[in-house]
Design an enzyme around this catalytic site. Sequence first.
Site, short mmCIF file in Angstrom:
data_model
loop_
_atom_site.label_atom_id
_atom_site.label_comp_id
_atom_site.label_asym_id
_atom_site.label_seq_id
_atom_site.Cartn_x
_atom_site.Cartn_y
_atom_site.Cartn_z
N LYS A 234 0.84 -1.20 0.00
CA LYS A 234 0.00 0.00 0.00
C LYS A 234 0.87 1.25 0.00
CE LYS A 234 -3.53 2.41 2.62
NZ LYS A 234 -4.46 2.43 3.74
N GLU B 200 10.50 -4.69 4.46
CA GLU B 200 10.61 -6.07 3.97
C GLU B 200 10.34 -6.13 2.47
OE1 GLU B 200 8.95 -5.05 6.58
OE2 GLU B 200 9.10 -6.45 8.26
N LYS C 226 9.39 -0.71 14.06
CA LYS C 226 9.97 -0.36 12.76
C LYS C 226 11.08 0.68 12.94
CE LYS C 226 5.74 -0.97 10.02
NZ LYS C 226 4.71 -0.32 9.22
N HIS D 43 -4.18 -33.61 17.19
CA HIS D 43 -3.06 -34.44 17.64
C HIS D 43 -1.94 -33.57 18.20
CE1 HIS D 43 -4.91 -38.04 16.00
NE2 HIS D 43 -5.40 -37.21 15.09
N GLY E 277 -4.80 -1.84 4.93
CA GLY E 277 -3.97 -2.96 4.46
C GLY E 277 -4.63 -4.31 4.68
N ARG E 278 -5.16 -4.53 5.89
CA ARG E 278 -5.74 -5.85 6.20
C ARG E 278 -7.14 -6.02 5.60
NH1 ARG E 278 -4.72 -2.61 10.32
NH2 ARG E 278 -6.35 -1.86 11.72
N GLU F 39 -4.68 -6.92 14.72
CA GLU F 39 -4.17 -5.60 14.33
C GLU F 39 -5.30 -4.57 14.42
OE1 GLU F 39 -2.53 -4.40 10.23
OE2 GLU F 39 -0.68 -4.76 11.33
#
Length: 518
Positions: free
Chosen positions: A199, A205, A482, A373, A256-257, A342
């Site tokens: 965005k 990253e 950040k 399990h 963003g999400r 978030e």
Amino acid sequence: MAPSRIRCDRTAAWGQLARHFDAGGRTFDLRRAFDVDAGRFEAFSQQAPHLFADLSKNLLDADTQALLLALARECGLESHRAAMFAGEAVNSTENRAVKHWLLRGGGQPGDADAEATRATLAAMLAYAEQVRADAAITDVVNIGIGGSDLGPQMAVAALHAHVIAGKRFHFVSNVDGHELAAVLHGLRPESTLFLVASKTFSTLETMTNARSARRWFEEKGGSDTARHFAALTSNVEAARAFGITTTFGFWDWVGGRYSLWSAIGQPIAIALGAAGFRELLAGAQAMDRHFAEQPLEQKLPVRLGLLDVWYRNFHGFSSRSIAPYHSALRRLPAYLQQLEMESNGKSVDTDGQPLPYGTSPVLWGEPGTNGQHAYFQMLHQGTDRVPVEFIAVREPAHELPAHHELLLANAVAQAQALMQGKPDAGGHRNFAGNRPSTFFVLDALTPASLGALLALHEHRVFTSGSVWGIDSFDQWGVELGKVLAQDVAGRLASGDIDGLDGSTAGLLRRLGAGRTES
Ligand code: F6P
């Protein structure tokens, strides 16, 4: 301006809920509830667009539900929801509208944002069809993180039965070079399309991975960047400055999400095709309409969001386990973690005042039956009660006999065991039971049902966040790390540990700080 809202713990309904909890909510027994009410399943389950939800194995009765709805009314949930759909700046700390629903076809005729959305969608889908038709492109690599990764990655995995044959989809998110290196290994520039999804087009990253991907492309003899790189971003200028000329934009009113419905969904569109992507949007839009138009007590996102408040603030449950009984939904827990944690992992209200009550629970989970399990031991016999959410799909997308029946049987049996328990087994074999769960059933895992499931969760998160009086659409909590990472990166290179706390300095020495300085 977002309408001001009364804080939930100052409402009359909150006090009534507290009394209701003390008077029997705390000791509510699911087994007894079913014994005394033959209609409980019908009363606490419902069909919503593209999915069915059974809430009857939850620790609530009709009175609880009525009080929770009263809480929602007092907190102004409906006007807050209307404000979001009217395009008001409900993301108040960033002074932004919240209009991801517009990407799914909402909005009034003549609305300029809706027009822009339609035009961008058409361009994006035309590009997707072009890539699909281009047999020379065999590998699509999405480079993005957070909302620019989790949604598309989850959806492409979930809908693998609908994904075009002959193309592989890769998702690179982590700055950890092992991830990109592993994906690049075995790729060829001439058959690879990189989608740089961000965005902001500034995330450390993504920019690090995008630079490395471009370097690899050039070093391996790739030349046509316009053909092999595209950017999905709301910062088209930055993408152009980076050297990417093929761009698909979106707007600051898409969080963003909440962005898989926008240009960020380009990998999904390439995987499914234009028609499939439109089905995904239509499924989500059906849930938007349900959320906007149904009476409050019949809105499934509201019932779920209020249940989350009940569990978090009255029962004191601090986590929720997601159990998709469909391996294609393996990334759904990670996607929902960002969506909910978030959005609602906040400890101040919209005015910045500290909150005296809990907000987002921890979400976690793995596909069934694998979780059975591993950690289901704790769900059945641990000291904490954790509500579990089962997601089952009636029709499988394979033809192997027997598997699907066993899968579905296990999902139902686990929910049954959590509730029934085996309280007379004694000692180590004792199961207290009365452990709550919700059970979703999709007829099939299709673009439309996935779209509806995701929009359901968006609106559920909106509901609990709205009651809690927080801004569910900002994420200031990610900023400090950040900033510090930039400082630490410099110190790791230079070896300068002056002024650091003892642990940080010790760790930097242990990690070889200053090794690269001459
Ligand atoms: O750091 C958190 C975050 O801002 C998320 O909210 C977002 O989805 C992610 O980073 C990626 O951001 P971008 O799409 O701008 O690269």
